[in-house]
Design a protein around this motif. Structure first.
Motif, PDB file in Angstrom:
ATOM      1  N   GLN A  14       0.820  -1.212   0.000  1.00 21.18           N
ATOM      2  CA  GLN A  14       0.000   0.000   0.000  1.00 21.18           C
ATOM      3  C   GLN A  14       0.859   1.268   0.000  1.00 21.18           C
ATOM      4  O   GLN A  14       0.574   2.199  -0.771  1.00 21.18           O
ATOM      5  CB  GLN A  14      -0.949  -0.010   1.190  1.00 21.18           C
ATOM      6  CG  GLN A  14      -1.996   1.056   1.103  1.00 21.18           C
ATOM      7  CD  GLN A  14      -3.029   0.948   2.198  1.00 21.18           C
ATOM      8  OE1 GLN A  14      -2.820   0.257   3.197  1.00 21.18           O
ATOM      9  NE2 GLN A  14      -4.144   1.615   2.016  1.00 21.18           N
ATOM     10  N   PRO A  15       1.922   1.356   0.791  1.00 22.79           N
ATOM     11  CA  PRO A  15       2.766   2.563   0.715  1.00 22.79           C
ATOM     12  C   PRO A  15       3.405   2.726  -0.670  1.00 22.79           C
ATOM     13  O   PRO A  15       3.494   3.850  -1.182  1.00 22.79           O
ATOM     14  CB  PRO A  15       3.828   2.335   1.785  1.00 22.79           C
ATOM     15  CG  PRO A  15       3.209   1.381   2.752  1.00 22.79           C
ATOM     16  CD  PRO A  15       2.318   0.511   1.927  1.00 22.79           C
ATOM     17  N   HIS A  16       3.848   1.643  -1.265  1.00 24.76           N
ATOM     18  CA  HIS A  16       4.424   1.698  -2.611  1.00 24.76           C
ATOM     19  C   HIS A  16       3.372   2.177  -3.607  1.00 24.76           C
ATOM     20  O   HIS A  16       3.654   3.002  -4.480  1.00 24.76           O
ATOM     21  CB  HIS A  16       4.960   0.314  -3.005  1.00 24.76           C
ATOM     22  CG  HIS A  16       5.502   0.253  -4.382  1.00 24.76           C
ATOM     23  ND1 HIS A  16       4.928  -0.522  -5.357  1.00 24.76           N
ATOM     24  CD2 HIS A  16       6.552   0.880  -4.958  1.00 24.76           C
ATOM     25  CE1 HIS A  16       5.615  -0.377  -6.478  1.00 24.76           C
ATOM     26  NE2 HIS A  16       6.597   0.472  -6.258  1.00 24.76           N
ATOM     27  N   ALA A  17       2.161   1.683  -3.484  1.00 25.90           N
ATOM     28  CA  ALA A  17       1.073   2.100  -4.378  1.00 25.90           C
ATOM     29  C   ALA A  17       0.796   3.589  -4.220  1.00 25.90           C
ATOM     30  O   ALA A  17       0.608   4.298  -5.214  1.00 25.90           O
ATOM     31  CB  ALA A  17      -0.184   1.293  -4.075  1.00 25.90           C
ATOM     32  N   ARG A  18       0.783   4.081  -2.990  1.00 24.03           N
ATOM     33  CA  ARG A  18       0.523   5.508  -2.761  1.00 24.03           C
ATOM     34  C   ARG A  18       1.577   6.386  -3.429  1.00 24.03           C
ATOM     35  O   ARG A  18       1.256   7.398  -4.043  1.00 24.03           O
ATOM     36  CB  ARG A  18       0.483   5.805  -1.265  1.00 24.03           C
ATOM     37  CG  ARG A  18      -0.772   5.347  -0.608  1.00 24.03           C
ATOM     38  CD  ARG A  18      -0.844   5.821   0.816  1.00 24.03           C
ATOM     39  NE  ARG A  18      -2.108   5.414   1.386  1.00 24.03           N
ATOM     40  CZ  ARG A  18      -2.238   4.846   2.565  1.00 24.03           C
ATOM     41  NH1 ARG A  18      -1.185   4.649   3.331  1.00 24.03           N
ATOM     42  NH2 ARG A  18      -3.423   4.507   3.008  1.00 24.03           N
ATOM     43  N   ASP A  20       3.615   5.579  -6.012  1.00 21.20           N
ATOM     44  CA  ASP A  20       3.521   5.476  -7.471  1.00 21.20           C
ATOM     45  C   ASP A  20       2.299   6.191  -8.026  1.00 21.20           C
ATOM     46  O   ASP A  20       2.379   6.860  -9.055  1.00 21.20           O
ATOM     47  CB  ASP A  20       3.503   4.012  -7.913  1.00 21.20           C
ATOM     48  CG  ASP A  20       4.890   3.392  -7.950  1.00 21.20           C
ATOM     49  OD1 ASP A  20       5.854   4.068  -7.539  1.00 21.20           O
ATOM     50  OD2 ASP A  20       5.006   2.237  -8.397  1.00 21.20           O
ATOM     51  N   ILE A  21       1.169   6.067  -7.349  1.00 22.33           N
ATOM     52  CA  ILE A  21      -0.053   6.726  -7.813  1.00 22.33           C
ATOM     53  C   ILE A  21       0.087   8.244  -7.691  1.00 22.33           C
ATOM     54  O   ILE A  21      -0.295   8.989  -8.598  1.00 22.33           O
ATOM     55  CB  ILE A  21      -1.284   6.198  -7.053  1.00 22.33           C
ATOM     56  CG1 ILE A  21      -1.560   4.753  -7.482  1.00 22.33           C
ATOM     57  CG2 ILE A  21      -2.503   7.084  -7.296  1.00 22.33           C
ATOM     58  CD1 ILE A  21      -2.584   4.031  -6.630  1.00 22.33           C
ATOM     59  N   ALA A  22       0.672   8.721  -6.603  1.00 16.99           N
ATOM     60  CA  ALA A  22       0.877  10.173  -6.437  1.00 16.99           C
ATOM     61  C   ALA A  22       1.791  10.720  -7.532  1.00 16.99           C
ATOM     62  O   ALA A  22       1.528  11.799  -8.079  1.00 16.99           O
ATOM     63  CB  ALA A  22       1.451  10.468  -5.058  1.00 16.99           C
TER      64      ALA A  22
END
Length: 67
Positions: A14-18, A20-22
């Motif tokens: 989830q932190p990695h996704a946040r 990359d998405i940001a």
């Protein structure tokens, strides 16, 4: 977003996704040219509008100063 980011980027947590998405959202909103803005980036389009607004405001001030 789905086609360009989520299908191509493995998101491990989830932190990695946040992160990359940001980064994707930042690039999409500021760095990419958009068809609706005549292939300009939003920052370049906004800067051009600001220049036009300042020029218009200067003309209005000159016209009203003569009255």
């Amino acid at each position: 977003m789905h086609d360009e980011l989520l299908n191509e980027t493995p998101l491990m947590s989830q932190p990695h996704a946040r992160v990359d998405i940001a980064a994707w959202v930042e690039d999409y909103n500021r760095g990419r040219p958009h068809l609706s803005l005549v292939y300009a980036t939003s920052e370049a389009f906004a800067a051009d509008l600001n220049k036009q607004w300042l020029a218009s405001a200067a003309l209005i001030r000159k016209a009203t100063a003569r009255l």
